[in-house]
Enzyme design. Sequence first.
Site, PDB file in Angstrom:
ATOM      1  CG  ASP A   7      -1.806  -1.179  -0.963  1.00 30.26           C
ATOM      2  OD1 ASP A   7      -1.484  -2.109  -1.714  1.00 30.26           O
ATOM      3  OD2 ASP A   7      -1.980  -0.015  -1.359  1.00 30.26           O
ATOM      4  CG  ASP A   9       4.190  -1.400  -3.669  1.00 29.00           C
ATOM      5  OD1 ASP A   9       4.968  -2.154  -3.055  1.00 29.00           O
ATOM      6  OD2 ASP A   9       3.884  -1.557  -4.856  1.00 29.00           O
TER       7      ASP A   9
END
Length: 185
Positions: A7, A9
């Site tokens: 992922d 962020d």
Amino acid sequence: MKLAILDRDGTLGTAGPADAGWAALPGALEAVARLNRAGWHVVLATNQPGLALGELGMAELNALHASMHRALGAVGARIEAVFYCPHGPEEGCGCRQPAPGLLRQIGERYGAEPHETWVIGSSADHLQAGAQLGAHLHLVCEQTAATLQAGQPLPAEFPPQVRAHASLGQLVASLLPQDDLPPPA
């Protein structure tokens, strides 16, 4: 084959407002470089509802990712591809995490089986998508997951097979032997 689906962020870096750009988390870029040197394929999977909501344009998203790629390249690291869901939460698509569609697309593109896939993130949605895929699940306890700690029970929204780590660097250190490091200069 070893495939790491990160992922963006809270795992690799932080994305601020469009004018602030992207900033790497401490040690994250070097962790990606270690995975690269060890022969891993490293890609990103990220929800980008700002596109559907008109809060973010494609030019801004591309500029953010270009900044990320430059920072990675500066330490000899690379993300092979960025996969993103452009839909808003209410659209009910199959690619918006926690749905597994985006991760399935990545697995198919790379020809990776679930047992060859590590899903790494700081959000329950990313890891729930990985659980539906049957991948190895790893939580990075930074940014959005900063209140969580490795070795402590996780909230119910996290799949039970998730392993928690203080940072991406610590996770990579646990996966790779120390002999993959270059000799000291």
